[in-house]
Design an enzyme around this catalytic site. Structure first.
Site, PDB file in Angstrom:
ATOM      1  N   ASN A   7       1.051  -1.445   0.021  1.00  0.00           N
ATOM      2  CA  ASN A   7      -0.150   0.209  -0.078  1.00  0.00           C
ATOM      3  C   ASN A   7       0.712   1.358   0.759  1.00  0.00           C
ATOM      4  O   ASN A   7       1.604   1.300   1.174  1.00  0.00           O
ATOM      5  CB  ASN A   7      -1.026  -0.138   1.691  1.00  0.00           C
ATOM      6  CG  ASN A   7      -1.801   0.518   1.372  1.00  0.00           C
ATOM      7  OD1 ASN A   7      -1.691   2.190   1.036  1.00  0.00           O
ATOM      8  ND2 ASN A   7      -3.394   0.733   1.660  1.00  0.00           N
ATOM      9  N   ARG A  18       4.442  18.188   1.000  1.00  0.00           N
ATOM     10  CA  ARG A  18       5.173  19.406   1.075  1.00  0.00           C
ATOM     11  C   ARG A  18       4.475  19.973  -0.455  1.00  0.00           C
ATOM     12  O   ARG A  18       5.774  21.179  -1.474  1.00  0.00           O
ATOM     13  CB  ARG A  18       6.723  18.871   0.317  1.00  0.00           C
ATOM     14  CG  ARG A  18       7.915  19.744   0.305  1.00  0.00           C
ATOM     15  CD  ARG A  18       8.008  20.342   1.443  1.00  0.00           C
ATOM     16  NE  ARG A  18       9.196  21.747   1.396  1.00  0.00           N
ATOM     17  CZ  ARG A  18      10.837  21.556   1.769  1.00  0.00           C
ATOM     18  NH1 ARG A  18      11.102  20.670   1.838  1.00  0.00           N
ATOM     19  NH2 ARG A  18      11.991  22.334   1.661  1.00  0.00           N
ATOM     20  N   HIS A  43      -5.529   3.721  -1.673  1.00  0.00           N
ATOM     21  CA  HIS A  43      -6.553   3.533  -0.679  1.00  0.00           C
ATOM     22  C   HIS A  43      -7.246   4.805  -1.248  1.00  0.00           C
ATOM     23  O   HIS A  43      -6.775   5.688  -0.162  1.00  0.00           O
ATOM     24  CB  HIS A  43      -6.864   2.814   0.375  1.00  0.00           C
ATOM     25  CG  HIS A  43      -8.642   3.109   1.683  1.00  0.00           C
ATOM     26  ND1 HIS A  43      -8.671   2.090   2.453  1.00  0.00           N
ATOM     27  CD2 HIS A  43      -8.960   3.949   1.815  1.00  0.00           C
ATOM     28  CE1 HIS A  43     -10.036   2.400   2.699  1.00  0.00           C
ATOM     29  NE2 HIS A  43      -9.592   2.956   2.229  1.00  0.00           N
ATOM     30  N   ARG A  45      -9.111   8.090  -0.575  1.00  0.00           N
ATOM     31  CA  ARG A  45     -10.782   8.739  -0.064  1.00  0.00           C
ATOM     32  C   ARG A  45     -10.750   9.600  -0.627  1.00  0.00           C
ATOM     33  O   ARG A  45     -10.408  10.570  -0.981  1.00  0.00           O
ATOM     34  CB  ARG A  45      -9.789   8.807   2.022  1.00  0.00           C
ATOM     35  CG  ARG A  45     -10.102   7.530   3.153  1.00  0.00           C
ATOM     36  CD  ARG A  45      -9.480   7.655   3.861  1.00  0.00           C
ATOM     37  NE  ARG A  45      -8.884   6.688   4.983  1.00  0.00           N
ATOM     38  CZ  ARG A  45      -8.510   5.902   5.041  1.00  0.00           C
ATOM     39  NH1 ARG A  45      -7.096   5.472   4.088  1.00  0.00           N
ATOM     40  NH2 ARG A  45      -8.787   4.418   5.508  1.00  0.00           N
ATOM     41  N   GLU A  70      -8.241   0.117  -2.806  1.00  0.00           N
ATOM     42  CA  GLU A  70      -9.246  -0.539  -1.601  1.00  0.00           C
ATOM     43  C   GLU A  70     -10.714   1.147  -1.246  1.00  0.00           C
ATOM     44  O   GLU A  70     -10.079   1.918  -2.272  1.00  0.00           O
ATOM     45  CB  GLU A  70      -8.871  -0.358  -0.472  1.00  0.00           C
ATOM     46  CG  GLU A  70      -7.755  -1.078  -0.584  1.00  0.00           C
ATOM     47  CD  GLU A  70      -7.155  -1.470   1.082  1.00  0.00           C
ATOM     48  OE1 GLU A  70      -6.263  -2.661   1.096  1.00  0.00           O
ATOM     49  OE2 GLU A  70      -7.049  -0.725   1.807  1.00  0.00           O
ATOM     50  N   HIS A 190      -3.805  -4.910   7.911  1.00  0.00           N
ATOM     51  CA  HIS A 190      -3.789  -3.638   8.843  1.00  0.00           C
ATOM     52  C   HIS A 190      -3.449  -4.111   9.637  1.00  0.00           C
ATOM     53  O   HIS A 190      -3.298  -5.210  10.765  1.00  0.00           O
ATOM     54  CB  HIS A 190      -5.304  -3.040   9.374  1.00  0.00           C
ATOM     55  CG  HIS A 190      -5.241  -2.096   9.612  1.00  0.00           C
ATOM     56  ND1 HIS A 190      -6.342  -1.323   9.364  1.00  0.00           N
ATOM     57  CD2 HIS A 190      -5.166  -1.841  11.275  1.00  0.00           C
ATOM     58  CE1 HIS A 190      -6.310   0.151   9.911  1.00  0.00           C
ATOM     59  NE2 HIS A 190      -5.931  -0.118  10.976  1.00  0.00           N
ATOM     60  N   ASP A 191      -1.999  -3.203  10.065  1.00  0.00           N
ATOM     61  CA  ASP A 191      -0.546  -3.678  11.535  1.00  0.00           C
ATOM     62  C   ASP A 191      -0.236  -4.597  10.891  1.00  0.00           C
ATOM     63  O   ASP A 191       0.399  -5.191  12.348  1.00  0.00           O
ATOM     64  CB  ASP A 191      -1.508  -3.218  12.655  1.00  0.00           C
ATOM     65  CG  ASP A 191      -2.093  -1.891  13.158  1.00  0.00           C
ATOM     66  OD1 ASP A 191      -1.540  -1.278  12.075  1.00  0.00           O
ATOM     67  OD2 ASP A 191      -3.551  -2.334  13.969  1.00  0.00           O
ATOM     68  N   GLY A 213       1.232  -1.216   3.877  1.00  0.00           N
ATOM     69  CA  GLY A 213       1.528  -0.125   3.819  1.00  0.00           C
ATOM     70  C   GLY A 213       2.225   0.524   4.890  1.00  0.00           C
ATOM     71  O   GLY A 213       3.153   1.063   5.016  1.00  0.00           O
TER      72      GLY A 213
END
Length: 237
Positions: A7, A18, A43, A45, A70, A190-191, A213
């Site tokens: 990810n 920046r 992903h 958003r 995602e 995830h994690d 990611g």
């Protein structure tokens, strides 16, 4: 071997902080694949605070492995996926202001909605995956939506593992066994990190793909991106 999809949201976060185009998200995606990763995940958003919708449109020019998008299937997201036609779309029930994903779908409550969305993606030859908690009823509900895969939400496992509680993997093993029995492919994310991913891989039957990611990019600050990708691949063998 379980595939590693990286990810690259955090690469985009750094760029956006920046302005300009450093680091170059598109070049980084190509490099990550050249280092051995078998997929690229984004992903986007609605506020485009990291990956921008235009990034998702540009990435197919360099993604030669698998491309996974995602997101919460709001209309803007659905339109993007149908335009880009990635290898896979992973449906995540994010609130618009969520910092990160924090729950799987209630596949029973949202069954009809998911059936409609998934049917549209599958009609366009896009593989579908549903973000899911390791709860048997939710896995069984996912199968009734027509999805190809589930993505097990692994935050609870990672938290338990960090505390030394390896028994936290038990519900994931049970969920995976059910998914295998009813014909659902299994992804996870995830994690997950260099410390906990090997144990997860060793204990989850039929694990097809992990999407990593935040941890991977953070670990790369110390160990180098190419090296970290190789370290994950070794743990996933």
């Amino acid at each position: 071997m379980t595939k590693l999809s990286v990810n690259i949201n955090k690469i985009a976060t750094l760029r956006n902080s920046r302005g300009g185009n450093i680091p170059d998200v598109i070049k980084t995606a190509k490099d990550i694949q050249d280092f051995g990763a078998e997929g690229i995940t984004v992903h986007p958003r609605p506020d485009e605070r990291h990956i921008r919708y235009q990034d998702a449109r540009n990435l197919p020019s360099v993604v030669y492995t698998e491309f996974n998008i995602e997101g919460n299937p709001i209309k803007k997201f659905v339109d993007l996926v149908l335009e880009v036609k990635p290898t896979q779309v992973t449906l995540v029930p994010d609130a618009e202001d969520a910092i990160t994903s924090n729950a799987g779908w209630d596949t029973i409550k949202h069954k009809d909605f998911l059936i409609d969305v998934i049917a549209e993606f599958k009609a366009n030859n896009i593989r579908t995956s549903i973000f899911a908690d390791p709860v048997v009823s939710m896995i069984e509900g996912a199968a009734k939506t027509g999805t190809d895969r589930i993505e097990l939400y692994t935050e609870a496992y990672a938290s338990d593992y960090e505390k030394g509680n390896k028994n936290g993997i038990a519900p994931y093993i049970e969920a995976a066994k059910v998914a295998n029995e009813i014909g659902l492919g299994i992804n996870a994310g995830h994690d997950l990190n260099l410390d906990n991913v090997a144990y997860f891989k060793q204990n989850i039957p039929g694990l097809l793909e992990v999407s990593i990611g935040h941890a991977l990019i953070a670990e790369s600050l110390y160990l180098g991106l190419e090296n970290v990708v190789q370290m994950y691949l070794n743990r996933l063998k």
